[in-house]
Scaffold this motif. Structure first.
Motif, PDB file in Angstrom:
ATOM      1  N   TYR A 147      11.391  40.238  -8.243  1.00  0.00           N
ATOM      2  CA  TYR A 147      11.402  41.763  -8.169  1.00  0.00           C
ATOM      3  C   TYR A 147      12.251  42.195  -9.275  1.00  0.00           C
TER       4      TYR A 147
ATOM      5  N   GLU B  90      13.223  40.803 -11.925  1.00  0.00           N
ATOM      6  CA  GLU B  90      12.562  40.527 -13.361  1.00  0.00           C
ATOM      7  C   GLU B  90      11.639  41.504 -13.700  1.00  0.00           C
ATOM      8  N   ALA B  91      10.601  41.843 -12.742  1.00  0.00           N
ATOM      9  CA  ALA B  91       9.639  42.638 -12.875  1.00  0.00           C
ATOM     10  C   ALA B  91      10.318  44.175 -13.146  1.00  0.00           C
TER      11      ALA B  91
ATOM     12  N   GLU C  67      11.519  43.934 -16.696  1.00  0.00           N
ATOM     13  CA  GLU C  67      10.257  43.849 -17.736  1.00  0.00           C
ATOM     14  C   GLU C  67       9.781  45.387 -17.742  1.00  0.00           C
ATOM     15  N   ARG C  68       9.922  45.983 -16.865  1.00  0.00           N
ATOM     16  CA  ARG C  68       9.336  47.575 -16.686  1.00  0.00           C
ATOM     17  C   ARG C  68      10.243  48.477 -17.572  1.00  0.00           C
TER      18      ARG C  68
ATOM     19  N   LEU D 215       8.873  45.234  -4.678  1.00  0.00           N
ATOM     20  CA  LEU D 215       7.898  44.642  -5.845  1.00  0.00           C
ATOM     21  C   LEU D 215       6.487  45.451  -5.685  1.00  0.00           C
TER      22      LEU D 215
ATOM     23  N   ARG E  71       4.798  48.078  -8.469  1.00  0.00           N
ATOM     24  CA  ARG E  71       3.589  47.861  -9.107  1.00  0.00           C
ATOM     25  C   ARG E  71       2.697  49.298  -8.846  1.00  0.00           C
TER      26      ARG E  71
END
Length: 240
Positions: free
Chosen positions: A80, A82-83, A86-87, A121, A125
């Motif tokens: 989570y 990491e996402a 990246e966002r 997460l 998304r």
């Protein structure tokens, strides 16, 4: 925010940590009032624990399973983060602190940690635009609250903590054991069940140990909060 990510931004996005503070505050306000009159009754003796053959081997197996589940849940939390990284940075090749994250351990139970991670997460998304906003923080806060509700400790499992806590108070002469049990379970039971339920075995062990060392006299609420707050603040790992 582009190009880099700071601890403050992470903390805004995973604001469910605020839920832990709210629980501690509720505990403090819930038991900060006048104490029930002290009585002379002593805490009942606790039965000796049995030591069946093979208990050591079974205990080791349970510990290994818990450690595996803890690592897997921590990895889900790192996925989570990491996402989120990246966002925030528009990077497509991962998060530099991912491996460091997977090696960290916290006080969260695997079930609570995994539920928070997966819900956060999914919320990320679904969420369009900058995640470092009040709107997204509210979504993640909901994830943490729901995870803690789902891992609430059954009332029967609260008994060992009440035994230590009230045994300590009865030994001080501050409260009669039975009065303590009834008063605290009725007043603070739901908050304690929610807070302790979110912890792993290490966190629960530390809470019980702290309950057994409460100072005689004084306000009970702040002392209970002082036992819980460090552990609740360590439910989730955040990068520095």
């Amino acid at each position: 925010m582009k190009g880099t990510i700071h601890e403050r931004s992470f903390r805004a996005a995973v604001s469910m940590l605020g839920a832990a503070s709210l629980i501690s505050a509720a505990l403090a306000s819930g038991c900060g009032g006048a104490s029930a009159p002290a009585a002379s009754a002593k805490a009942p003796a606790r039965p000796a624990q049995a030591s069946p053959e093979g208990q050591g081997a079974r205990g080791a197996s349970v510990e290994q399973r818990e450690q595996r589940e803890q690592r897997e849940a921590q990895r889900a939390w790192c996925v989570y983060l990491e996402a989120l990284y990246e966002r925030a940075t528009e990077q497509a090749k991962g998060w530099p602190k991912f491996e460091q994250c997977t090696q960290m351990t916290t006080m969260a139970s695997p079930k609570m940690l995994r539920a928070t991670s997966e819900c956060s997460l999914a919320a990320l998304r679904r969420f369009e635009g900058d995640p470092f906003t009040a709107a997204y923080a509210e979504e993640v806060s909901r994830c943490g609250s729901e995870a803690m509700t789902a891992t609430t400790l059954p009332r029967a499992d609260l008994a060992p903590y009440m035994a230590v806590l009230c045994g300590r108070l009865a030994g001080c002469g501050d409260l009669d054991y039975d009065t303590c049990r009834q008063s605290l379970e009725d007043g603070l039971g739901p908050q304690l069940e929610r807070a302790i339920g979110a912890m792993n075995s290490r966190g629960r062990h530390e809470v019980r140990a702290c309950f057994g060392k409460l100072a005689c006299g004084g306000d009970l609420g702040p002392q209970i909060s002082a036992c819980l707050e460090p552990i609740m603040d360590d439910l989730l790992w955040l990068p520095g």
